[in-house]
Enzyme design. Structure first.
Site, mmCIF file in Angstrom:
data_model
loop_
_atom_site.group_PDB
_atom_site.id
_atom_site.type_symbol
_atom_site.label_atom_id
_atom_site.label_comp_id
_atom_site.label_asym_id
_atom_site.label_seq_id
_atom_site.Cartn_x
_atom_site.Cartn_y
_atom_site.Cartn_z
ATOM 1 N N ARG A 280 47.005 36.097 47.592
ATOM 2 C CA ARG A 280 46.196 34.879 47.559
ATOM 3 C C ARG A 280 47.076 33.694 47.169
ATOM 4 N NH1 ARG A 280 43.623 34.708 43.540
ATOM 5 N NH2 ARG A 280 43.986 36.747 42.625
ATOM 6 N N TYR B 185 46.060 37.103 55.343
ATOM 7 C CA TYR B 185 46.100 38.105 54.291
ATOM 8 C C TYR B 185 44.903 38.131 53.354
ATOM 9 C CZ TYR B 185 47.842 41.259 50.812
ATOM 10 O OH TYR B 185 47.975 42.333 49.973
ATOM 11 N N GLY B 186 44.348 39.267 53.169
ATOM 12 C CA GLY B 186 43.427 39.603 52.084
ATOM 13 C C GLY B 186 42.439 38.523 51.702
ATOM 14 N N GLY B 187 42.417 38.214 50.416
ATOM 15 C CA GLY B 187 41.431 37.292 49.867
ATOM 16 C C GLY B 187 41.453 35.914 50.508
ATOM 17 N N LYS C 278 36.384 37.070 48.271
ATOM 18 C CA LYS C 278 36.542 36.097 47.187
ATOM 19 C C LYS C 278 35.868 34.766 47.529
ATOM 20 C CE LYS C 278 38.217 39.130 44.819
ATOM 21 N NZ LYS C 278 39.379 39.546 44.107
ATOM 22 N N HIS D 199 33.528 38.672 38.986
ATOM 23 C CA HIS D 199 34.685 39.482 39.397
ATOM 24 C C HIS D 199 34.677 40.762 38.560
ATOM 25 C CE1 HIS D 199 39.358 39.549 40.107
ATOM 26 N NE2 HIS D 199 38.725 40.289 40.991
ATOM 27 N N SER E 151 42.716 40.050 38.517
ATOM 28 C CA SER E 151 43.309 40.733 39.666
ATOM 29 C C SER E 151 44.458 41.637 39.220
ATOM 30 C CB SER E 151 43.831 39.705 40.664
ATOM 31 O OG SER E 151 42.772 38.870 41.060
ATOM 32 N N ALA E 152 44.472 42.830 39.787
ATOM 33 C CA ALA E 152 45.507 43.829 39.489
ATOM 34 C C ALA E 152 45.585 44.164 38.001
ATOM 35 C CB ALA E 152 46.874 43.392 40.034
ATOM 36 N N CYS E 153 44.433 44.220 37.332
ATOM 37 C CA CYS E 153 44.377 44.593 35.920
ATOM 38 C C CYS E 153 43.494 45.808 35.677
ATOM 39 C CB CYS E 153 43.930 43.410 35.066
ATOM 40 S SG CYS E 153 45.187 42.122 34.974
ATOM 41 N N THR F 57 39.703 48.787 39.934
ATOM 42 C CA THR F 57 39.526 49.923 40.840
ATOM 43 C C THR F 57 39.761 51.231 40.075
ATOM 44 O OG1 THR F 57 40.242 48.562 42.688
ATOM 45 C CG2 THR F 57 40.281 50.948 43.019
ATOM 46 N N ASN F 58 40.814 51.240 39.248
ATOM 47 C CA ASN F 58 41.119 52.450 38.486
ATOM 48 C C ASN F 58 39.995 52.810 37.522
ATOM 49 O OD1 ASN F 58 44.059 53.679 38.757
ATOM 50 N ND2 ASN F 58 44.142 51.510 39.254
ATOM 51 N N ASP G 113 35.130 45.638 42.531
ATOM 52 C CA ASP G 113 35.724 44.287 42.450
ATOM 53 C C ASP G 113 34.717 43.180 42.161
ATOM 54 O OD1 ASP G 113 38.246 42.831 42.674
ATOM 55 O OD2 ASP G 113 37.454 41.937 44.507
ATOM 56 N N ASN H 220 52.013 43.838 45.823
ATOM 57 C CA ASN H 220 50.597 43.564 46.141
ATOM 58 C C ASN H 220 50.198 44.214 47.467
ATOM 59 O OD1 ASN H 220 48.030 42.386 45.567
ATOM 60 N ND2 ASN H 220 48.475 40.696 46.974
ATOM 61 N N SER H 221 50.896 45.304 47.829
ATOM 62 C CA SER H 221 50.460 46.014 49.036
ATOM 63 C C SER H 221 49.078 46.606 48.767
ATOM 64 C CB SER H 221 51.461 47.104 49.422
ATOM 65 O OG SER H 221 51.760 47.926 48.320
ATOM 66 N N ARG H 222 48.286 46.731 49.834
ATOM 67 C CA ARG H 222 46.861 47.054 49.649
ATOM 68 C C ARG H 222 46.392 48.119 50.630
ATOM 69 N NH1 ARG H 222 43.705 44.128 45.521
ATOM 70 N NH2 ARG H 222 45.307 42.834 44.600
ATOM 71 N N ARG I 266 45.176 41.622 30.561
ATOM 72 C CA ARG I 266 46.450 42.320 30.452
ATOM 73 C C ARG I 266 47.241 41.597 29.372
ATOM 74 N NH1 ARG I 266 49.990 45.308 34.141
ATOM 75 N NH2 ARG I 266 48.296 45.469 35.666
HETATM 76 P P1 GTP Z 1 42.295 43.624 42.248
HETATM 77 O O1 GTP Z 1 41.989 44.463 43.437
HETATM 78 O O2 GTP Z 1 43.466 42.732 42.425
HETATM 79 O O3 GTP Z 1 41.112 42.855 41.760
HETATM 80 O O4 GTP Z 1 42.821 44.633 41.087
HETATM 81 P P2 GTP Z 1 42.116 45.684 40.107
HETATM 82 O O5 GTP Z 1 41.602 44.970 38.902
HETATM 83 O O6 GTP Z 1 41.161 46.537 40.838
HETATM 84 O O7 GTP Z 1 43.353 46.567 39.585
HETATM 85 P P3 GTP Z 1 43.764 48.083 39.900
HETATM 86 O O8 GTP Z 1 42.771 49.078 39.374
HETATM 87 O O9 GTP Z 1 44.122 48.195 41.316
HETATM 88 O O10 GTP Z 1 45.078 48.233 38.996
HETATM 89 C C1 GTP Z 1 46.181 47.375 39.137
HETATM 90 C C2 GTP Z 1 47.383 47.915 38.421
HETATM 91 O O11 GTP Z 1 47.100 48.170 37.048
HETATM 92 C C3 GTP Z 1 47.891 49.211 39.028
HETATM 93 O O12 GTP Z 1 49.281 49.127 39.178
HETATM 94 C C4 GTP Z 1 47.523 50.249 38.015
HETATM 95 O O13 GTP Z 1 48.434 51.308 38.008
HETATM 96 C C5 GTP Z 1 47.504 49.489 36.694
HETATM 97 N N1 GTP Z 1 46.503 50.057 35.761
HETATM 98 C C6 GTP Z 1 45.199 50.282 36.041
HETATM 99 N N2 GTP Z 1 44.558 50.843 34.991
HETATM 100 C C7 GTP Z 1 45.477 50.961 34.003
HETATM 101 C C8 GTP Z 1 45.425 51.456 32.664
HETATM 102 O O14 GTP Z 1 44.405 51.904 32.152
HETATM 103 N N3 GTP Z 1 46.601 51.399 31.947
HETATM 104 C C9 GTP Z 1 47.753 50.892 32.473
HETATM 105 N N4 GTP Z 1 48.835 50.863 31.710
HETATM 106 N N5 GTP Z 1 47.833 50.433 33.757
HETATM 107 C C10 GTP Z 1 46.714 50.451 34.499
HETATM 108 C C1 SPV Z 2 42.174 40.037 43.869
HETATM 109 O O1 SPV Z 2 43.198 39.375 43.977
HETATM 110 O O2 SPV Z 2 41.428 39.960 42.858
HETATM 111 C C2 SPV Z 2 41.800 40.981 44.931
HETATM 112 C C3 SPV Z 2 42.606 41.005 46.155
HETATM 113 O O3 SPV Z 2 40.818 41.691 44.792
HETATM 114 S S1 SPV Z 2 42.228 39.733 47.255
HETATM 115 O O4 SPV Z 2 41.205 40.216 48.188
HETATM 116 O O5 SPV Z 2 43.456 39.387 47.998
HETATM 117 O O6 SPV Z 2 41.707 38.583 46.546
HETATM 118 MN MN MN Z 3 39.848 41.382 42.720
#
Ligand code: GTP
Ligand code: SPV
Ligand code: MN
Length: 597
Positions: free
Chosen positions: A82, A210-212, A219, A239, A261-263, A266-267, A288, A378-380, A411
């Site tokens: 993004r 790309y993506g978002g 988004k 979010h 994002s990426a925190c 999904t996990n 998300d 940020n590969s998806r 984070r």
């Molecule tokens: P967006 O799709 O961007 O909104 O991201 P998201 O919030 O869904 O994040 P996602 O679950 O994809 O995790 C992003 C990164 O955080 C990955 O590299 C994971 O390995 C890392 N991660 C997720 N959960 C944990 C956790 O509990 N502990 C640690 N140390 N890392 C984590």
């Molecule tokens: C984010 O960045 O929070 C995402 C990926 O979920 S994107 O769809 O590119 O916004």
């Molecule tokens: Mn997101």
């Protein structure tokens, strides 16, 4: 305007909606495509467009024995995340967009982007993509139509949304739909803009693929326009992931959590409880985005407006997230990962041996031991949620699920403890509003810098931030039984830089305490900053790290918190007059309290 250019629209329209037809014609007149194609969302259409994308080199088939139905895509290396600096909220006044958004006057934006859209689809096909955000027929769902010249966008929208005929049927002859116009143009960052016109329920996106930036339901509609509509209509667009925690007795408690994002959304949404928690199960409703509205019984109900996952690939493996691995084993589009010589995919953090040789995300040969990343950080993956083995049976429920707890998590290497419960709603809103988080690869720019990211919505709030806080406070009056609010931090580090908390599945321990607290059946200590778990109520038996690390992850450093609260005060000042008084008073109260410890 020549009628020939627009005739294909009228030849085989899938809808007679006069508002829709007029708008499509307007867009075709502006962008001048060779062809206009309505998307019906059928399997036949998906196969035909996939074959065409392969022929045009937009997609590469992956090894169909290992990864049935999976395809590979590389975006332009200048277009991998993004772009917050090129994203605009084009409200009539700058004040409505607020100090955290880029703003352009609507007439200026329409003019500027209009010049770029002029003829941008010459020689290309214009796809008309009708979609529903939310289950078709749900009173909480919204219809959007995205006009795009990218097959990649069409195929992704087909996974991420309820796309095609059912959405058109739901729309009927109504004029109440989001108008999204997208053209990839020449993928030049100098001609890249993502503009939102909330008052017109319109989005214009140009110059990215790309993506978002381009999957406009996500988004742009579900969060930026959604948050704007939510304030007007008395609901919330957040979010947030949504999950259900089933206890051994079969009772399920629903929790929504906002992490930037990426925190880890999904996990967390796909968490597999560790052995110790036999009989417990976590079900994914969404990973998300949450749309939440007070229900007739006085509780807050949430739906996931999406139908698929656009998830971070690096770090995904059978230990960290087995359900994600199973979700992406078929019918998945992989973007910007690395490829093996036999047509498999690879990324940093995947299970198994590192391959000797790969083709990296930019299409260059890559050798084991290289210092460069093979997959873009940020590969998806784009995968249908129906692939998820722990998909909640409620994921398609038109009413949604009742939320008992909400979590804010950033984070943060320091300061913020593992878990904390807010004293009350206003304090919870304060915790969300002042959340800080280190930046990630999900947006272009420097990674690892702490910034305030209120409710994980900094890049996604479609209006003034202080007014958004006010909306949060107001919501309490509309919800008779409001969810309890919590703050978590999975990312605290020790002096040597290691994570103090093991995270992933082990987060179940924190989640169980949260669920128990939401039901008023677990103990807690009151600290000046909020409630924290009592030892006997926080199950740590068999945890995979030393207990000293857990203690450190949970510890509260009062000096660091004084700085944190002072910093939050400066942030409120930057946000200006619209920040509700309650929040500044909340901050002062916490600060005064801390001054005495
Ligand atoms: P967006 O799709 O961007 O909104 O991201 P998201 O919030 O869904 O994040 P996602 O679950 O994809 O995790 C992003 C990164 O955080 C990955 O590299 C994971 O390995 C890392 N991660 C997720 N959960 C944990 C956790 O509990 N502990 C640690 N140390 N890392 C984590
Ligand atoms: C984010 O960045 O929070 C995402 C990926 O979920 S994107 O769809 O590119 O916004
Ligand atoms: Mn997101």
């Amino acid at each position: 305007m020549s009628t020939i250019e627009v005739r294909p629209v009228l030849e085989k329209p899938l809808s007679k909606n006069p508002h829709l037809l007029a708008w499509i014609e307007e867009c075709a007149t502006l962008t001048k495509p060779d062809k206009v194609l309505w998307c019906d969302g059928s399997q036949e259409e998906k196969e035909r467009l996939t074959a065409q994308a392969v022929q045009e080199g937009i997609l590469k088939p992956l090894n169909q024995e290992k990864l049935p139905g999976c395809y590979y895509h590389r975006s332009n290396p200048n277009d991998v995340a993004r772009v917050e600096h090129l994203t605009f909220i084009c409200t009539p006044t700058k004040a409505e967009a607020g100090p955290t958004n880029n703003w352009m006057a609507p007439e200026d934006a329409y003019k500027k982007l209009g010049q770029l859209f002029d003829g941008s689809m010459k020689g290309r096909t214009m796809y008309v993509v009708p979609y529903s955000m939310g289950p078709v027929g749900s009173p909480m769902s919204k219809i959007g139509v995205e006009i795009t010249d990218s097959i990649y966008v069409v195929l992704n929208m087909g996974i991420m949304t309820r796309m095609g005929k059912p959405a058109l049927e739901m729309l009927g002859d109504s004029n109440d739909f989001n108008r999204g116009l997208h053209s990839t143009l020449d993928v030049n960052p100098d001609r890249r803009f993502i503009c939102h016109f909330p008052q017109d329920n319109t989005i214009w996106s140009i110059g990215s693929g790309y993506g978002g930036n381009v999957l406009l339901g996500k988004k742009c509609l579900a969060l930026r326009i959604g948050s704007y509509l939510g304030r007007q209509e008395g609901w919330m667009a957040e979010h947030m992931l949504i999950l259900g925690v089933e206890d051994p007795k079969g009772e399920t408690t629903y929790v929504a959590a906002a992490f930037p994002s990426a925190c880890g959304k999904t996990n967390f949404a796909m968490l597999i409880p560790p052995k110790r928690f036999e009989g417990w199960k976590v079900w994914t409703v969404g990973d998300d985005i949450a749309w939440m509205k007070p229900g007739p019984d006085g509780r807050l109900y949430a739906i996931n407006p999406e139908a698929g996952y656009f998830g971070v690939v690096p770090g995904t493996n059978y230990v960290s997230n087995p359900s994600a691995m199973k979700s992406i084993a078929r019918d998945t589009i992989y973007t910007n990962v690395a490829m093996t010589p036999d047509g498999d995919v690879w990324w940093e953090g995947k299970d198994g041996e590192v391959p000797e040789e790969l083709i990296d995300w930019q299409g260059r040969p890559w050798k084991k031991g290289s210092t460069e990343k093979a997959a873009h950080p940020n590969s998806r993956f784009t995968a249908p949620m129906s692939n998820n083995p722990v998909l909640s049976p409620m994921a398609n429920s038109p009413q949604g699920v009742p939320i008992s707890a909400m979590i804010f998590g950033g984070r943060r290497s320091d300061t913020v403890p593992l878990v904390l419960q807010a004293f009350n709603w206003v304090h919870g809103v304060y915790l969300g509003a002042t959340m800080g988080s280190e930046t990630t690869a999900a947006a272009t720019g420097k990674v690892g810098v702490v910034r305030r990211d209120p409710m994980a919505m900094l890049p996604f709030c479609g209006y003034d931030m202080g007014t958004y806080f006010k909306h949060w406070l107001n919501m309490q009056n509309l919800i008779k039984f409001p969810p309890k609010i919590f703050q978590v931090n999975w990312f605290r580090k020790g002096n040597d830089g290691r994570f103090l908390w093991p995270g992933f599945g082990e987060n179940m321990r924190v989640l169980k305490w949260i669920v128990d607290r939401a039901h008023g059946r677990a103990g807690a200590w009151e600290t000046p900053l909020g409630w924290v778990p009592k030892h006997q109520d926080f199950d740590l038996s068999g945890v995979s790290v030393p207990l000293e690390d857990v203690d450190e992850a949970q510890s509260i450093d009062f000096e660091a918190w004084k700085r944190e609260l002072d910093d939050a005060g400066k942030y409120f000042e930057q946000l200006g007059e619209t920040v509700p008084k309650e929040l500044e008073l909340q901050r002062q109260m916490l600060r005064e309290h801390l001054a005495r410890v």
